[in-house]
Design an enzyme around this catalytic site. Structure first.
Site, PDB file in Angstrom:
ATOM      1  CD  GLU A 162      -3.135  -0.864   2.064  1.00  0.00           C
ATOM      2  OE1 GLU A 162      -4.284  -0.424   1.919  1.00  0.00           O
ATOM      3  OE2 GLU A 162      -2.705  -1.365   3.105  1.00  0.00           O
TER       4      GLU A 162
ATOM      5  CB  CYS B 143       3.461   6.707   3.293  1.00  0.00           C
ATOM      6  SG  CYS B 143       4.086   5.428   4.365  1.00  0.00           S
TER       7      CYS B 143
ATOM      8  CB  CYS C 105       8.854  -6.059   8.089  1.00  0.00           C
ATOM      9  SG  CYS C 105      10.223  -5.131   8.837  1.00  0.00           S
TER      10      CYS C 105
ATOM     11  CB  CYS D 195       8.406  -3.929  15.918  1.00  0.00           C
ATOM     12  SG  CYS D 195       9.984  -3.415  15.204  1.00  0.00           S
TER      13      CYS D 195
ATOM     14  CB  CYS E 274       4.916  -3.215  13.791  1.00  0.00           C
ATOM     15  SG  CYS E 274       4.841  -3.039  11.992  1.00  0.00           S
TER      16      CYS E 274
ATOM     17  CB  CYS F 110      -8.823  -0.323   6.733  1.00  0.00           C
ATOM     18  SG  CYS F 110      -7.647   0.962   6.377  1.00  0.00           S
TER      19      CYS F 110
HETATM   20  N1  SAH Z   1      10.551  -0.286   9.373  1.00  0.00           N
HETATM   21  C1  SAH Z   1      10.750   1.099   9.505  1.00  0.00           C
HETATM   22  C2  SAH Z   1       9.799   1.959   8.666  1.00  0.00           C
HETATM   23  C3  SAH Z   1       8.377   1.534   8.587  1.00  0.00           C
HETATM   24  S1  SAH Z   1       7.441   1.610  10.065  1.00  0.00           S
HETATM   25  C4  SAH Z   1      10.686   1.490  10.970  1.00  0.00           C
HETATM   26  O1  SAH Z   1      10.317   0.661  11.792  1.00  0.00           O
HETATM   27  O2  SAH Z   1      11.039   2.627  11.270  1.00  0.00           O
HETATM   28  C5  SAH Z   1       7.048   3.359  10.246  1.00  0.00           C
HETATM   29  C6  SAH Z   1       6.723   3.768  11.686  1.00  0.00           C
HETATM   30  O3  SAH Z   1       5.457   3.233  12.144  1.00  0.00           O
HETATM   31  C7  SAH Z   1       7.735   3.241  12.686  1.00  0.00           C
HETATM   32  O4  SAH Z   1       8.074   4.258  13.599  1.00  0.00           O
HETATM   33  C8  SAH Z   1       6.977   2.135  13.366  1.00  0.00           C
HETATM   34  O5  SAH Z   1       7.541   1.828  14.608  1.00  0.00           O
HETATM   35  C9  SAH Z   1       5.597   2.698  13.451  1.00  0.00           C
HETATM   36  N2  SAH Z   1       4.518   1.692  13.723  1.00  0.00           N
HETATM   37  C10 SAH Z   1       4.479   0.401  13.364  1.00  0.00           C
HETATM   38  N3  SAH Z   1       3.318  -0.187  13.781  1.00  0.00           N
HETATM   39  C11 SAH Z   1       2.603   0.766  14.402  1.00  0.00           C
HETATM   40  C12 SAH Z   1       1.313   0.781  15.029  1.00  0.00           C
HETATM   41  N4  SAH Z   1       0.546  -0.286  15.087  1.00  0.00           N
HETATM   42  N5  SAH Z   1       0.885   1.963  15.540  1.00  0.00           N
HETATM   43  C13 SAH Z   1       1.652   3.077  15.442  1.00  0.00           C
HETATM   44  N6  SAH Z   1       2.864   3.119  14.876  1.00  0.00           N
HETATM   45  C14 SAH Z   1       3.354   1.981  14.356  1.00  0.00           C
HETATM   46 FE1  SF4 Z   2       9.356  -3.795  10.434  1.00  0.00          FE
HETATM   47 FE2  SF4 Z   2       9.414  -3.045  12.987  1.00  0.00          FE
HETATM   48 FE3  SF4 Z   2       9.229  -1.180  11.046  1.00  0.00          FE
HETATM   49 FE4  SF4 Z   2       7.178  -2.855  11.571  1.00  0.00          FE
HETATM   50  S1  SF4 Z   2       8.005  -1.279  12.916  1.00  0.00           S
HETATM   51  S2  SF4 Z   2       7.917  -2.264   9.556  1.00  0.00           S
HETATM   52  S3  SF4 Z   2       8.269  -4.755  12.125  1.00  0.00           S
HETATM   53  S4  SF4 Z   2      10.942  -2.598  11.451  1.00  0.00           S
END
Ligand code: SAH
Ligand code: SF4
Length: 404
Positions: free
Chosen positions: A120, A133, A140, A144, A147, A379
């Site tokens: 997306e 974005c 990934c 995390c 996420c 969504c």
């Molecule tokens: N992988 C990279 C970039 C993509 S994630 C990273 O982790 O930085 C982009 C941002 O969204 C990151 O700061 C991530 O921690 C945050 N994020 C992921 N899942 C989320 C959620 N469920 N609610 C809010 N922020 C989230």
């Molecule tokens: Fe990957 Fe973590 Fe970024 Fe989610 S927040 S996209 S799991 S690195």
């Protein structure tokens, strides 16, 4: 017997396999030169031909070889025989009343007969900018715990051309090329130069684990003779791949965002398991040494607000203390829950109190109202593959809404 800790990093299930007739869209100059070689263009002509193609592909955004009027008819024919000008296919579009647009894009699968992959891409117009974005991987590498993307398998890395293809595709939808009629609609500016003025690498995936493709793709995006989005308007977000942070500054040179989310290693180990490999002190050291960092080019620290987990005022104070001496901005991101997630978003009151501590320490507007709420609510209306991404996308919207 002790249980095995989950793997820190996943290995891709597939590698990118170019379609039989590849698209030239999004390719680097070096790739274009190779492709011209493949169809018999002599070495001595290639630089000039690449220059011509570059203009039509990345400045004008043409979708038909016949519109490349500075290229000879003969060569246009050969190009059309061997290549396409395909962009990632838009399979669904949602438009919010505030102008935020979300596209589901289809990319080819490397495994014959497998379903194509989907990522997306989200566009957020604001009065003084339009932010796109962009994703770097299908799935990934990391996991995390808050996420949704992290819970999915890593399907594959996107090549540079598919990273740029997302920008090209968005410009097509918006009529954001010099000879196109500009899209009209709620929230879209009627004046101004370009709809897509900023890029955030905050879609699916960890950009620093797909380093070369992200680097090459962002060079294409920032090339002044093509798409021309300045590196100061591009932000790369990482969960903290320390060895590649310096490299990113030196070889990519965009703005940097760090997904910090915790001020103690024990908690960050749980939220961002990569922390077990690269703990907070090392991460912050890499930030201090990020090439080009200054008060005019600050690093953004992202901090997702998780109720009762990382949102105490003591943690807000510790956050400010930790970042002392680093030219920084702080983005507080309200957590977006997803089916099966074990966290809740902090109460708004708590976010405000936390934000006040950060604000009083001199950080401007650490939290802003999220955008595109109405399409977020919708969504779940998209089909299954998309649902997997919807929480991720909601996050992206909010993260972007807070980038300043
Ligand atoms: N992988 C990279 C970039 C993509 S994630 C990273 O982790 O930085 C982009 C941002 O969204 C990151 O700061 C991530 O921690 C945050 N994020 C992921 N899942 C989320 C959620 N469920 N609610 C809010 N922020 C989230
Ligand atoms: Fe990957 Fe973590 Fe970024 Fe989610 S927040 S996209 S799991 S690195």
């Amino acid at each position: 017997m002790t249980a095995l800790a989950p793997a820190l990093e996943k290995t891709p299930l597939e590698t990118y396999v170019a379609p039989d007739k590849p698209s030239l869209v999004g390719m680097t100059r070096a790739e274009l030169s190779d492709k011209l070689g493949e169809i018999g263009v002599p070495e001595r002509e290639r630089k000039m031909r690449v220059q011509q193609l570059w203009h039509w592909l990345h400045f004008r955004g043409v979708t038909d070889f016949d519109r490349m009027t500075s290229v000879s008819k003969d060569l246009r024919g050969k190009l059309a025989q061997a290549f396409t000008l395909d962009r990632p296919e838009v399979v669904a579009e949602q438009i919010s009343s505030d102008g935020t647009r979300k596209w589901l894009l289809r990319l080819p699968s490397g495994l014959r007969g497998e379903r194509p992959h989907e990522v997306e891409c989200v566009y957020i117009p604001e009065t003084d900018r339009g932010t796109l974005c962009v994703s770097s991987q299908v799935g990934c590498t990391l996991n995390c715990s808050f996420c949704h993307t992290g819970t999915q398998r890593l399907v594959r890395n996107l090549p540079a051309a598919e990273i740029v293809g997302q920008i090209v595709g968005a410009r097509d939808r918006l009529g954001d090329w010099p000879d196109m009629e500009r899209a009209r609609g709620p929230g879209l500016p009627t004046e101004g130069e370009r709809f897509v003025s900023n890029i955030v690498m905050m879609g699916m995936g960890e950009p620093l684990y797909n380093f070369e493709a992200v680097r090459d793709g962002l060079h294409v995006a920032s090339d002044g003779e093509g798409i021309s989005i300045s590196k100061r308007r591009i932000t790369l977000s990482t969960s903290g791949v320390v060895p590649n942070i310096h490299r990113a500054g030196a070889e990519i040179g965009t703005m940097l965002a760090i997904s910090l989310h915790a001020v103690r290693d024990d908690l960050r180990d749980e939220l961002v398991p990569l922390n077990r490999k690269y703990p907070i002190a090392e991460l912050l050291d890499a930030c201090r040494n990020y090439p080009g960092v200054s008060n005019a080019r600050r690093i953004t620290f992202e901090y997702v607000m998780l109720k009762g987990v990382n949102d105490s005022l003591a943690e807000a104070k510790e956050l400010v203390r930790l970042l002392k001496g680093i030219p920084a901005k702080i983005n507080l991101i309200p957590f977006n829950p997803w089916p099966g997630s074990r966290y809740e978003c902090s109460d708004w009151e708590q976010i405000e109190k936390f934000s006040e501590v950060v604000f009083n320490a001199g950080y401007a507007s650490p939290v802003r109202t999220p955008r595109g709420r109405d399409i977020l609510a919708a969504c779940g209306q998209l089909k299954s593959e998309t649902e997997k991404l919807s929480a991720r996308e909601r996050m992206a919207l909010r993260a972007m809404a807070m980038t300043d």
